[in-house]
Structure formats: structure tokens, C-alpha cells
Design a protein around this motif. Sequence first.
Motif, PDB file in Angstrom:
ATOM      1  N   PRO A 890       0.848  -1.208   0.000  1.00  0.00           N
ATOM      2  CA  PRO A 890       0.000   0.000   0.000  1.00  0.00           C
ATOM      3  C   PRO A 890       0.875   1.246   0.000  1.00  0.00           C
ATOM      4  O   PRO A 890       2.049   1.199   0.387  1.00  0.00           O
ATOM      5  CB  PRO A 890      -0.785  -0.142   1.303  1.00  0.00           C
ATOM      6  N   PHE A 891       0.333   2.343  -0.401  1.00  0.00           N
ATOM      7  CA  PHE A 891       1.052   3.611  -0.391  1.00  0.00           C
ATOM      8  C   PHE A 891       0.030   4.735  -0.300  1.00  0.00           C
ATOM      9  O   PHE A 891      -1.180   4.506  -0.468  1.00  0.00           O
ATOM     10  CB  PHE A 891       1.930   3.762  -1.640  1.00  0.00           C
ATOM     11  N   ILE A 892       0.500   5.923  -0.020  1.00  0.00           N
ATOM     12  CA  ILE A 892      -0.411   7.060   0.095  1.00  0.00           C
ATOM     13  C   ILE A 892      -1.180   7.214  -1.214  1.00  0.00           C
ATOM     14  O   ILE A 892      -0.595   7.339  -2.283  1.00  0.00           O
ATOM     15  CB  ILE A 892       0.364   8.355   0.415  1.00  0.00           C
ATOM     16  N   GLY A 893      -2.486   7.195  -1.123  1.00  0.00           N
ATOM     17  CA  GLY A 893      -3.335   7.334  -2.300  1.00  0.00           C
ATOM     18  C   GLY A 893      -3.812   6.034  -2.895  1.00  0.00           C
ATOM     19  O   GLY A 893      -4.714   6.030  -3.732  1.00  0.00           O
ATOM     20  N   SER A 894      -3.222   4.897  -2.484  1.00  0.00           N
ATOM     21  CA  SER A 894      -3.592   3.626  -3.117  1.00  0.00           C
ATOM     22  C   SER A 894      -5.033   3.237  -2.815  1.00  0.00           C
ATOM     23  O   SER A 894      -5.692   2.594  -3.636  1.00  0.00           O
ATOM     24  CB  SER A 894      -2.638   2.520  -2.667  1.00  0.00           C
ATOM     25  N   ALA A 895      -5.520   3.621  -1.647  1.00  0.00           N
ATOM     26  CA  ALA A 895      -6.883   3.247  -1.286  1.00  0.00           C
ATOM     27  C   ALA A 895      -7.923   4.008  -2.103  1.00  0.00           C
ATOM     28  O   ALA A 895      -9.064   3.554  -2.238  1.00  0.00           O
ATOM     29  CB  ALA A 895      -7.120   3.507   0.203  1.00  0.00           C
ATOM     30  N   MET A 896      -7.533   5.151  -2.662  1.00  0.00           N
ATOM     31  CA  MET A 896      -8.504   5.993  -3.359  1.00  0.00           C
ATOM     32  C   MET A 896      -8.294   6.054  -4.870  1.00  0.00           C
ATOM     33  O   MET A 896      -9.141   6.570  -5.589  1.00  0.00           O
ATOM     34  CB  MET A 896      -8.414   7.426  -2.804  1.00  0.00           C
ATOM     35  N   MET A 897      -7.191   5.507  -5.359  1.00  0.00           N
ATOM     36  CA  MET A 897      -6.841   5.735  -6.762  1.00  0.00           C
ATOM     37  C   MET A 897      -7.716   4.957  -7.734  1.00  0.00           C
ATOM     38  O   MET A 897      -7.731   5.261  -8.932  1.00  0.00           O
ATOM     39  CB  MET A 897      -5.368   5.372  -6.998  1.00  0.00           C
ATOM     40  N   ASP A 898      -8.452   3.942  -7.259  1.00  0.00           N
ATOM     41  CA  ASP A 898      -9.290   3.142  -8.147  1.00  0.00           C
ATOM     42  C   ASP A 898     -10.762   3.517  -8.053  1.00  0.00           C
ATOM     43  O   ASP A 898     -11.624   2.729  -8.434  1.00  0.00           O
ATOM     44  CB  ASP A 898      -9.107   1.657  -7.836  1.00  0.00           C
ATOM     45  N   ARG A 899     -11.052   4.689  -7.531  1.00  0.00           N
ATOM     46  CA  ARG A 899     -12.436   5.141  -7.506  1.00  0.00           C
ATOM     47  C   ARG A 899     -12.998   5.188  -8.926  1.00  0.00           C
ATOM     48  O   ARG A 899     -12.261   5.406  -9.890  1.00  0.00           O
ATOM     49  CB  ARG A 899     -12.532   6.523  -6.870  1.00  0.00           C
ATOM     50  N   GLU A 900     -14.298   5.029  -9.023  1.00  0.00           N
ATOM     51  CA  GLU A 900     -14.930   4.931 -10.340  1.00  0.00           C
ATOM     52  C   GLU A 900     -14.571   6.114 -11.242  1.00  0.00           C
ATOM     53  O   GLU A 900     -14.252   5.942 -12.421  1.00  0.00           O
ATOM     54  CB  GLU A 900     -16.446   4.851 -10.151  1.00  0.00           C
ATOM     55  N   GLY A 901     -14.619   7.313 -10.680  1.00  0.00           N
ATOM     56  CA  GLY A 901     -14.337   8.480 -11.500  1.00  0.00           C
ATOM     57  C   GLY A 901     -12.900   8.586 -11.963  1.00  0.00           C
ATOM     58  O   GLY A 901     -12.607   9.254 -12.951  1.00  0.00           O
ATOM     59  N   LEU A 902     -11.965   7.928 -11.249  1.00  0.00           N
ATOM     60  CA  LEU A 902     -10.541   8.034 -11.588  1.00  0.00           C
ATOM     61  C   LEU A 902     -10.083   6.976 -12.570  1.00  0.00           C
ATOM     62  O   LEU A 902      -8.930   7.001 -13.009  1.00  0.00           O
ATOM     63  CB  LEU A 902      -9.699   7.961 -10.316  1.00  0.00           C
ATOM     64  N   ILE A 903     -10.967   6.033 -12.895  1.00  0.00           N
ATOM     65  CA  ILE A 903     -10.577   5.006 -13.871  1.00  0.00           C
ATOM     66  C   ILE A 903     -11.544   4.992 -15.054  1.00  0.00           C
ATOM     67  O   ILE A 903     -11.571   4.046 -15.835  1.00  0.00           O
ATOM     68  CB  ILE A 903     -10.521   3.613 -13.215  1.00  0.00           C
ATOM     69  N   ALA A 904     -12.356   6.051 -15.184  1.00  0.00           N
ATOM     70  CA  ALA A 904     -13.322   6.133 -16.279  1.00  0.00           C
ATOM     71  C   ALA A 904     -12.598   6.151 -17.617  1.00  0.00           C
ATOM     72  O   ALA A 904     -11.493   6.690 -17.752  1.00  0.00           O
ATOM     73  CB  ALA A 904     -14.195   7.371 -16.118  1.00  0.00           C
TER      74      ALA A 904
END
Length: 1002
Positions: A890-904
Motif C-alpha cells: 500500500p502507499f499514500i493514495g492507493s486506497a482511493m486511486m481506483d475510484r470509479e471516476g478516476l478510472i473512467a
Amino acid sequence: MSPRRTDTGGRIDRLKTIRFTFDGAAYTGHAGDTLASALLAKGVTLYGRSFKYHRPRGLLTAGVEEPNALVTVLKGEVREPNIPATMVEIHDGLVAISQNRFPSLAWDINAVNQLGGKILSAGFYYKTFMGPVIGPLKGTRFWMFCEHFIRRAAGLGSAGSAKDPARYERMNAFCDVLVVGSGPAGLMAAKAAADQGARVMLADLEPRFGGSANWSGETIDGAPAADWARRTVAQLEARDNVRLLPRTTVWGYYDNNTLAALERVSDHKEQPGKGEPRHRYWAIRARSVVLATGAFERPLVFPGNDRPGVMLAHAAERYANEFGVLPGERIALFTNNDSAYRTAVALKKAGASVVAIVDVRPEPSAEMRKLAAEAEAEIFAGHAVIATEGGKALSGLKLQRFDMANGSLTGDARSIHADCLLMSGGWSPTIHLASQAGAKAEWNAARQAFLPPKPTQQWPTQHWIGAGAFTGSFSTTEAIAEGRAAGLAAAGGTSTPAALPTVEAVPGDPDPAPVFEIRAKGKSFVDFQHDVTAEDVRLAHREGFVSVEHLKRYTTLGMATDQGKSSNVPGLAIMAEALGKPIPEVGTTRFRPPFAPVSIGSLAAERFGDLKPERLTPMHDWHLANGATMYSAGLWYRPMIYGHAGETVEQAYVREAKATRDSAGIVDVSTLGKIAVQGPDAAAFLDRVYTNMFSTLAVGKARYGLMLREDGLAFDDGTTWRLGEQDFLMTTTTANAGKVMQHLEYFLDVIWPELKVHVTSVTDEWAGAAIGGPKARQILAACVTGTSVDNATLPFMGIVRGEISGVPVMICRLSFSGEMAFEVYSGAGHGTHVWEALIEAGKPFGLITYGLEALGTMRIEKGHVTGAEIDGRTTARDLHLDWMLSKKKPFIGSAMMDREGLIASDRLELVGLIALDNRPLNGGAHIVEQLDEANPHGSIGHITACCYSPALGKHIALALVKGGKARHGTRANVSDPLRNRFGPVEIVSNHFFDPDGSRMHG
């Protein structure tokens, strides 16, 4: 003698005549007059036009709270708008003009807005201009048609563009006790604190200390209150532990008892004294603060309450007693409390004719009836004013019987001839500074006002004590007692003080009846400055804006220079009635600094012109001496180009970039952020900070790293070098060095305090030079001793230590240009020496120096990203850096980087562009699929960086485009209407030059 100037009285100097102009007309006044009092003495009733409806407006107040009489003061070509005429002290040669009118104050063409009715009601600009236009401009939004006219009408006064020749000062001050306000409470607080030996500062926004003691008509210790105030001030002036600041507005209360103040040093003078500034900005740090800021009288809300000639009772009393000016010839008063009766008596003693006192209360006290008789005024108890008559000046008023129990009007209306109507709707303590300090106001039903909280509810770092009318204590006896107690407490005093002065007060209970609006036909104004009516407040309620903060912003109630000084409580009361709630449940808005307008010149003070902080690299003087054109990059000054005679910027950077790719070039990279990361947990910490692994990095090697924010968006990139098992050197982009340092410190201090890691900014400790090009290794080999720089010893991302011209250096092989390149670091003090040695060694190989323009060109050709692409909205995937996202940790931001809007699939992705018409491109230009120069629309992305590429012989750019990678090989168009640049482009990979990296790795 002026039409309304009394024969005696006031604190003006009748022997000294002052000449000034207002709207081009010549007037005279006396020393001690304000512009407002001098014009009022001449019978002037019209001072300005209202913001929205352009209604004629006269004086409402006598102080800083004035919402109507805002003027522009001219000094040569310099103009300063939006100054209350009540705060302008006249001097010979003063030139002032009215505002918000055309062509003149008397005949304003925009007064036609008064016919707008509901069209110009609250929020009209949010609703009216959103529909489509019909007719010749069909197809455009109504706002686009109206915007030019709306923006011209916005605001009140017009700012000037001439350079201000005045001088401003900035001062820092430290004291034990700061007393804000110099009425009876403030004077007693300052005296009590000074008597305890405390270092005291006393600030008041008026030119004279004493506040209400100067004009109230009361006696203290058997003498007029004004005489007592003068004696007390003289005693304070004689103390060496007291600093007095007249004409000083304390406008902001910040953390740790730091307060901001503006001293108007020479505005009241025709010419400043030698070396004297116009304004002085004070940053005051006090151990304790005494707030004795008094209270503002509130207007009553009834139809026609804004007509010129309608004024607050308190203001009229002050004009008569302090300036010797009567507000009218036939005066009526409209009140819901006793304090207006005191005004009636004062005006009668000054020579005015008081014809009526209209009191909404059904039965005034016997004491008040006695005062009315003394003023020879008829009382209309249980009545209310329902209308005013006249044009640009009051000629009469109408009143009707009023039932206070249900707010209804009964019986027939009757008229009274009067040219001045004074109103008193109660008093609001001036709690602005306490609110700024974090205090939550408390509603007091008896006072019908918000009062500051008790001291136990204050923030622990904001140590203030209230006194006088600020706390709701409106009698002078209470104010003096509270002031002394506050001064003793603030100073930490223990000695027994002398007996309190004895006060012979003028009777008058300030507690008002809870009446805030008389509902009858016509506009009833709540906020005079912004033309907010009672109906606007109810409209906001009907449209769902029921929070007081939303009410303020939707209607503009209490905004701009007013800041709720007079309008706040009446507006809240009307909203409370609409909601069917008591005022305490509705609450009040928080007051923001500044309390009153502050000149921008005082905030800048001596720091004007090009005085921003300058950071210079160790080689700065060398760059200047060798023809560099410098420009600022953030706080740093860096070479843009090293131009030859007659070269344009483009010709210079093209030459420099081409020479670097053909042979070799050197650039100053000292500005890169450099952070030492050291400690047993340094490697583990970097694994958490970067998206890729650093704990596996070998000593003597470097690795490119990417950081994300906690929300999963890209934050910064750079290389980090492992100098030892527990010793890393992190490099960051120049612009983000400070932010990255804060980022690291936050996580170490707050999130992972258990990690044994120390971070230190070492940016200024190192001088850096990047040397790149096909001959870069040969140049280094010719000057470096103590190490080899061949491929085996110094592979890509390898680190070696050696010496150049006797100076220890550290060399890392890495590249930003796409060429074989090396970064050479030395101690900052040796930077120029090493730089010159490298240049000398490179002469046989054709080494050239290059600047940021060439550096940017080569990075665009190579497709590297910088802050233009890492703009706070892009992800690693958008930038094709997803190969750096570790799946092992894990790293800073890893928990949020796969949000729906960020992988559209339709996110903006990094691409390259080639101008097919071979014309220059512009940063920020939009990319569209279908070109429509007449109506630009349909943006699919934008250009982030562009240049002419000498390697390709074409104009190219990097851009962020929807679904970018899938569009490689397709065509689009650049649409740049602001710069009239339209044309076709080809979308390609962002790697224009040497995509396989053979030059960099060779």
C-alpha cells in the motif's frame, strides 16, 4: 453662518475655516468637521445613490457604520473610492465626489432601476440571465448578452489606475494590554491597566478619544463628560507605559492575540509632514485585549425608511453635540426604546424644533413623557411611521396606530410635516472582533441583541475581556465600572484602585420593544448599502435559503463595507418571523475581517514594486555575466536563454536545444527540491510515500518515483538516491519542494509518528548542474578525478563520488532531456567553481549552456511530465505512469486511486500533438473534434505545454485529451478563440523523440 450650524456648541474650531469641494461645488467647514458634518451644516441632504435601485440616499449615521454616504476622494490623479463621508476629516483642498451615479448625483439615469420591481429582487442575477436570448442574438445565453452591462454596473465607486505616490508604513508592536475603543469603558480600562504598570496600547478609530463622552451631555465627577475624557487622556499621555493610537481602526483579530490595525496618519492633512506616511499598518501582539468597542444603533424597518432626511437618532445627537450641526429644521423621531427621548432633549437644547416622537410602545414611562415635554415634542404612543414623503429630501411622514401585540395597523393615517426623521430601533453591541476571535454570540432577549459570550467560553489562546456597551452595559456608570475591572484583570493587577467617578446620567432605557418591521405599502429597507428589502428576506425564505449564511449570500445582506453593522439583527428578525422560530434558533452570521475597509497600500507598506522574495542559485552571477536572460520560476530566478545578438527567444532556445542534442549542453538545476531522508525506517517510509518500491533500491543507485495525494491524484515526481542503508536524497520538482516537505512532515508527525525517520530540506546546500548530450560522458571524463564515469562504473541511474577541480562532487546518471545525461552536485559554496570547470572541459567538445526554454523543449520532445501535467486533476494512469503503481504494497493514495471516476474510460489522458498547419500552438488552447470558430464548443481536452521542436522541425505540444491513447494517429483541431488560433492537429504518442530510450541508455 451655515443654514444648520448652531451658534455655539460642538468641538469644532469655528475660527478656522476649511475650503473643500464636493461634486465640483465649493463648500466651507471648520476644523474638526467631517465631510458629512460640513455638508450637513450647509443643508446638503443628498450624498449618494444606492447600489441596485440607484435611489437617492442621505446620511444615516455619523460614524464608520455609514452605508449610504460613500464617496471617492481625489488627490491629483489618484482616487480612493468607497470612503464613508462620516470618516473623512476635511482639510483645505479636499476634493470628494459622489459615486454610483450618471451623469450626476441629482439626475441619475440608472434611477430607472426603481421601476424594475420584482425583476431586481434578491437573486435576480442568478435567475434572470440564465435563459436564452430571442431575436437577432438567438442561440446565445442572456447572460452573455447582459454581462458587459452588469459588470459596468457592479460595485459602488470606481478604482483608479494612477500610481499612488503616498508612502505607507508597517509596524509591529507588543504590549501587555491592548484596549480597543476609547469611550468611558475603554478609557477606564487603559487607566486601570496602566496604573498596574502594564504596557498599554489604546486604539480608537475616531480622531478624538472619549467616544460617547464627547457628545452625550452627561456629567462625570461634576463636569461635562467630555472634560472628564480630556483629563483622563492627558493622564494617559503623561505615562511612559502607554501608547495612544487615535484614528486607528483595529480591523482583525487573529490567533494568539495578534490583532491588525490601520492608523490613518495624514489623511486629514492637506500635505503629510516630512517623512510622514499616509497610513500605518499595525500588527499588534498583546498578552490581553480589552474590547470596549461600543454598540451601533439599529434602524427601524418601515416603508420609505431610506429617504434622504431619515437618520439614526444617535447620529443626529452626535452631529448636534459634537459638530454643532442640526440635522433638520422640523424633526420627528420614531422609536421602540427610551434612548431616542434623550436625543430629543439634546436636539432641543441645541436649538432644533422637535415636532413629534412616534413610539410603537403603547405606554411610555412617566420619565419619558417628562423628557418629551422638555423637548416640547408631542408623543404618539402606540403608533408607527408607515411612509415618508418627499423626493430627494424628506418633506413629511405618515403614521398610523400600531398594535404591538400582533403587528397590525389600525385607524386612519395622519401626516406630519417634517424635514428630518430620526429612528431608533435598539442597539447592537459591536462584537465583530470577538466573533473573529472565535467567540459565538449569545442572544439577549432584554437587549434584543447578540452579546459576546462569557469569558469561560473563549478560545484559550484568545484572551480578551469585554467592557461597556460591547457587553450590553449601556449606562455610563456600568461602562466605567466594567472598564476598570477589565483593565485590572487584563493587567493581572492586585492593588486597590481609587474610587470610581460619579456619573450623572441622562435617563433612557436602551432595551427596545421587539418590533423590527412595519408592514405597509412600499419598500422597507433592511440593508441600505445593498438595497436589500424586507421582502427580499422573505423571498429568500420562500426559495429555500433559510440558513443565515445562505441568506447573507443570496440577498447580499450585510456584505461589503457594511458587514452587518446596522442590517444584521433586523434581517435576522425578519427571517426568524418567516421561519416561525425565535431569533436564537436562527442564529447570526460570523463576522469576517476586516471590520472596515483597509487600504491595499498599507498591507503592502514598504514592500511595493518587485520586492517578492528572490532565491538565487549559486551560479546566478555567472549567468548574468554571460548573457543569460533571467526570469522568475516561482521564487527562483533562472536563465531563460543565453541569447546571441539579434536572436529572438525562439531562435535562441532552438539553437540551444539543437546544439545539446548534436553535442552537449549544460543547465543549472540547483533549484530542484532536495530533501535528506534519514533513519532506520527511511526505506519503509519511502515505500509508503512513493507508488513504487524504494526499500529494494541498492546503495549507490537512484530511482524515479511518483507520489500521489491521499485522494489518489498525482502529486509530484522526482528521483531519489540511496546514499547509504539509512540515507536517501530525495529530489522534487522546483515548484513543489515546499509542498513535498510539508507532506512528508505531516505524515511523520501525525500519521506515522512511530517511524524513526528524520527529513531535512537541503535544497540550498547543494549546487547542481545537468550535463547532457552525445558527448556528455567524454566531457565528464576529461575533468572528473577519483572515479571513472564509463558505463560499467556509472550505469543509468548509478551514483558515483569524485572530484572536479579539487572539489568533492556526487554524480548521478539520469536524464530529463532524453539524452545521455548526468547530474553533478557539489556544495553550494563551490557551485560556480565546478560549473566553470565543466564548461572549460566542454569547450573542445562544443558544450553550450542552455536555459529553461531549451530544457522545456527537450522535455516536451521526450514526453516527460511536469507541473503542467501533474496539475492536481490527473492520475498516474492519465499520465501513462501506471507501470509505477506497485501491487506489492500500500502507499499514500492507493486506497482511493481506483475510484470509479478516476478510472473512467473518458478521462483526459496525456498525448502528443503535431500542428498540421505548422503554426505555433498556445498553452491552454482547447482541443475539439469539430471546428466552429463562430461558436467554439465541444472541448475534448487542452494543451499543457508547447514548443517548436528542432528535432522534428515541427510545432508540437503535450495535451490532456479524453480517451487520449485510443486517439493516436487521428486528427482533431485546436480551438483558441482568445488568441484567434484555429487549425488541424494530429494526435500522437507523447514520446516524440527517441521513444525507445536508446540515446539515454546508450
